[in-house]
Design a protein around this motif. Structure first.
Motif, PDB file in Angstrom:
ATOM      1  N   PHE A  54       0.887  -1.204   0.059  1.00  0.00           N
ATOM      2  CA  PHE A  54       0.157  -0.080   0.006  1.00  0.00           C
ATOM      3  C   PHE A  54       0.849   1.390  -0.053  1.00  0.00           C
ATOM      4  N   HIS A  55       2.081   1.111   0.219  1.00  0.00           N
ATOM      5  CA  HIS A  55       3.110   2.200   0.378  1.00  0.00           C
ATOM      6  C   HIS A  55       3.727   2.490  -0.860  1.00  0.00           C
ATOM      7  N   PHE A  56       3.274   1.770  -2.149  1.00  0.00           N
ATOM      8  CA  PHE A  56       3.818   2.045  -3.311  1.00  0.00           C
ATOM      9  C   PHE A  56       2.932   2.403  -4.442  1.00  0.00           C
ATOM     10  N   SER A  57       3.571   3.363  -5.291  1.00  0.00           N
ATOM     11  CA  SER A  57       2.549   3.896  -6.443  1.00  0.00           C
ATOM     12  C   SER A  57       3.268   3.172  -7.624  1.00  0.00           C
ATOM     13  N   ASP A  58       4.295   2.370  -7.693  1.00  0.00           N
ATOM     14  CA  ASP A  58       4.713   1.871  -8.989  1.00  0.00           C
ATOM     15  C   ASP A  58       4.945   0.280  -8.845  1.00  0.00           C
ATOM     16  N   TYR A  59       4.200  -0.360  -9.592  1.00  0.00           N
ATOM     17  CA  TYR A  59       4.270  -1.812  -9.368  1.00  0.00           C
ATOM     18  C   TYR A  59       5.743  -2.643  -9.541  1.00  0.00           C
ATOM     19  N   CYS A  60       6.326  -2.001 -10.545  1.00  0.00           N
ATOM     20  CA  CYS A  60       7.670  -2.346 -10.720  1.00  0.00           C
ATOM     21  C   CYS A  60       8.612  -2.057  -9.398  1.00  0.00           C
ATOM     22  N   ARG A  78      -0.699   8.558   1.885  1.00  0.00           N
ATOM     23  CA  ARG A  78      -0.655   9.638   1.251  1.00  0.00           C
ATOM     24  C   ARG A  78      -1.006  10.798   2.067  1.00  0.00           C
ATOM     25  N   ILE A  79      -1.301  10.730   3.086  1.00  0.00           N
ATOM     26  CA  ILE A  79      -1.874  11.891   3.976  1.00  0.00           C
ATOM     27  C   ILE A  79      -0.576  12.715   4.441  1.00  0.00           C
ATOM     28  N   ASN A  80      -0.657  13.828   4.097  1.00  0.00           N
ATOM     29  CA  ASN A  80       0.239  14.915   4.256  1.00  0.00           C
ATOM     30  C   ASN A  80       1.558  14.542   3.356  1.00  0.00           C
ATOM     31  N   PRO A 107       3.497  16.142   0.498  1.00  0.00           N
ATOM     32  CA  PRO A 107       3.771  17.184  -0.156  1.00  0.00           C
ATOM     33  C   PRO A 107       3.375  16.945  -1.996  1.00  0.00           C
ATOM     34  N   ALA A 108       3.650  15.770  -2.283  1.00  0.00           N
ATOM     35  CA  ALA A 108       3.602  15.383  -3.594  1.00  0.00           C
ATOM     36  C   ALA A 108       2.090  15.442  -4.454  1.00  0.00           C
ATOM     37  N   ASP A 109       1.119  15.546  -3.299  1.00  0.00           N
ATOM     38  CA  ASP A 109      -0.086  15.630  -3.714  1.00  0.00           C
ATOM     39  C   ASP A 109      -0.521  16.925  -3.580  1.00  0.00           C
ATOM     40  N   TYR A 110       0.177  18.115  -3.950  1.00  0.00           N
ATOM     41  CA  TYR A 110      -0.225  19.421  -3.969  1.00  0.00           C
ATOM     42  C   TYR A 110      -1.101  19.782  -5.147  1.00  0.00           C
ATOM     43  N   TYR A 111      -1.187  18.812  -6.197  1.00  0.00           N
ATOM     44  CA  TYR A 111      -2.065  19.293  -7.295  1.00  0.00           C
ATOM     45  C   TYR A 111      -3.306  18.490  -7.081  1.00  0.00           C
ATOM     46  N   SER A 112      -3.508  17.765  -6.211  1.00  0.00           N
ATOM     47  CA  SER A 112      -4.902  17.022  -6.145  1.00  0.00           C
ATOM     48  C   SER A 112      -5.498  17.290  -4.752  1.00  0.00           C
ATOM     49  N   PRO A 113      -6.726  17.858  -4.785  1.00  0.00           N
ATOM     50  CA  PRO A 113      -7.388  18.314  -5.965  1.00  0.00           C
ATOM     51  C   PRO A 113      -6.794  19.534  -6.751  1.00  0.00           C
ATOM     52  N   TRP A 114      -7.065  19.864  -7.660  1.00  0.00           N
ATOM     53  CA  TRP A 114      -6.408  20.897  -8.682  1.00  0.00           C
ATOM     54  C   TRP A 114      -6.510  22.150  -8.156  1.00  0.00           C
ATOM     55  N   TYR A 115      -7.526  22.540  -7.417  1.00  0.00           N
ATOM     56  CA  TYR A 115      -7.729  23.878  -6.823  1.00  0.00           C
ATOM     57  C   TYR A 115      -6.780  24.176  -5.843  1.00  0.00           C
ATOM     58  N   LEU A 116      -5.868  23.265  -5.391  1.00  0.00           N
ATOM     59  CA  LEU A 116      -5.156  23.473  -4.073  1.00  0.00           C
ATOM     60  C   LEU A 116      -4.118  24.770  -4.453  1.00  0.00           C
ATOM     61  N   PRO A 117      -3.376  24.815  -5.704  1.00  0.00           N
ATOM     62  CA  PRO A 117      -2.492  25.901  -6.012  1.00  0.00           C
ATOM     63  C   PRO A 117      -3.244  27.029  -6.177  1.00  0.00           C
ATOM     64  N   ILE A 118      -4.418  27.329  -6.021  1.00  0.00           N
ATOM     65  CA  ILE A 118      -5.348  28.502  -6.373  1.00  0.00           C
ATOM     66  C   ILE A 118      -5.541  28.995  -5.017  1.00  0.00           C
ATOM     67  N   LEU A 119      -6.107  28.042  -4.131  1.00  0.00           N
ATOM     68  CA  LEU A 119      -6.336  28.430  -2.780  1.00  0.00           C
ATOM     69  C   LEU A 119      -4.838  28.855  -1.963  1.00  0.00           C
ATOM     70  N   ARG A 120      -3.762  28.400  -2.244  1.00  0.00           N
ATOM     71  CA  ARG A 120      -2.624  28.741  -1.683  1.00  0.00           C
ATOM     72  C   ARG A 120      -2.011  30.127  -2.111  1.00  0.00           C
ATOM     73  N   ALA A 161      -1.516  20.925   6.319  1.00  0.00           N
ATOM     74  CA  ALA A 161      -0.790  19.767   6.786  1.00  0.00           C
ATOM     75  C   ALA A 161       0.143  19.196   6.008  1.00  0.00           C
ATOM     76  N   ILE A 162       0.209  19.617   4.418  1.00  0.00           N
ATOM     77  CA  ILE A 162       1.438  19.428   4.033  1.00  0.00           C
ATOM     78  C   ILE A 162       2.631  20.137   3.733  1.00  0.00           C
ATOM     79  N   GLY A 163       2.128  21.187   4.619  1.00  0.00           N
ATOM     80  CA  GLY A 163       3.432  22.262   4.574  1.00  0.00           C
ATOM     81  C   GLY A 163       3.570  23.641   3.692  1.00  0.00           C
ATOM     82  N   TYR A 164       2.515  23.601   2.884  1.00  0.00           N
ATOM     83  CA  TYR A 164       2.509  24.698   2.217  1.00  0.00           C
ATOM     84  C   TYR A 164       1.789  25.966   2.674  1.00  0.00           C
TER      85      TYR A 164
END
Length: 304
Positions: free
Chosen positions: A26-32, A131-133, A135-148, A185-188
């Motif tokens: 569950f800690h992987f995002s790439d099966y390879c 994937r809680i907290n 930072p790689a999930d900054y773009y999900s959902p897409w409106y996070l950069p706009i709120l920031r 939470a993710i530090g931005y």
């Protein structure tokens, strides 16, 4: 000695104990990456472990390079093969289901399918928690950069209703509230000595993000890019000319010139960021879109 349960797989000299790995699928995002990590851990516990041995236990020929090819992404991993190797590495039912989804998501041909598989992966609590907290999930959902960026306004109010009203895009107060919480939470976002929300750094993202190797981050960024292009599409007819600047040109150029244009666009973005960092009043939130893409097919030789 290999940590294991008493259940045995295979027959004869290929009979091996069912492993209990310390890594979590569950800690992987790439099966390879998971297959490589699982194989390395097994080898670290038991030097007799080999590709031939594991693929034989999985039901494949011991004389082939079936596992190695799929572990390194040189051949597709079918759902049947994913299930078989998951069992060889000691995964349980829910873990097998997740691994099969992960393999399907990584190998999907379209982002529509990747998003569909990712949505199913998010139903697994262990994966969501991993994937809680992040930072790689900054773009999900897409409106996070706009709120920031909105938090950086001089007249910013930490009021979801005020923020939703200030922005031109459709967004609910609940989405604003959850978005701010995630950014914090993710530090931005941080809180200053008075407890007010502030930006943790002037800028985030830009060109370097496109080099992130995480498949989910790459997918999130493409979803984000589509959303930003859609906002530009809406601005064409809705915003007055004085508030937008949309220009472009269609050119016939060489491949070398196309690559050179990338450098020019990248340099231009750096200059725009430098301008935005100057100490002036912060009054509005803007999006700068820069697209450079081909309108004709490249020859096979040019694509190499």
């Amino acid at each position: 000695m290999l940590p294991s349960e008493t259940l045995l797989f295979g027959q004869g000299r290929f009979r091996v104990k069912k492993p209990k790995l310390s890594i979590r699928v569950f800690h992987f995002s790439d099966y390879c990456a998971y297959l490589k990590a699982a194989y390395d851990e097994l080898c670290g516990h038991d030097p007799s472990v080999s590709f031939r041995k594991l693929q034989k236990v999985a039901g494949y020929s011991e004389t082939s390079n079936h596992l190695w090819m799929r572990m390194h992404g040189h051949a597709p991993l079918s759902q049947q093969a994913a299930q078989r190797y998951a069992r060889v590495f000691g995964l349980k039912t829910r873990e097998i289901q997740f691994f099969m989804l992960l393999a399907a998501m990584n190998q999907a041909k379209t982002d529509e399918d990747r998003n569909a598989y990712l949505e199913q992966m998010m139903e697994f609590r262990e994966f969501r928690e991993s994937r809680i907290n992040n930072p790689a999930d900054y773009y999900s959902p897409w409106y996070l950069p706009i709120l920031r960026a909105t938090v950086g306004l001089d007249d910013f109010k930490e009021d979801p209703a005020w923020i939703a009203e200030r922005l031109l895009m459709p967004i609910t107060k609940k989405e604003v509230e959850k978005g701010l919480q995630k950014l914090f939470a993710i530090g931005y976002l941080v809180r200053d000595e008075r407890g007010s929300l502030r930006l943790s750094s002037p800028f985030v993202g830009a060109y370097e993000d496109r080099h992130d190797p995480d498949p989910i981050t790459i997918l999130n960024m493409r979803n984000y890019d589509r959303a930003m292009i859609e906002l530009a599409h809406n601005a064409v007819g809705k915003q007055p000319q004085s508030q937008k600047f949309i220009v472009g040109n269609t050119l016939h150029i060489s491949r070398r010139q196309a690559l050179a244009m990338r450098d020019i666009v990248r340099k231009c973005l750096r200059e725009i960021e430098a301008l935005a960092s100057k100490d002036e009043a912060v009054e509005v939130v803007y999006r700068v879109n820069m697209q450079l893409f081909s309108l004709s097919k490249w020859t096979d030789e040019e694509q190499k």
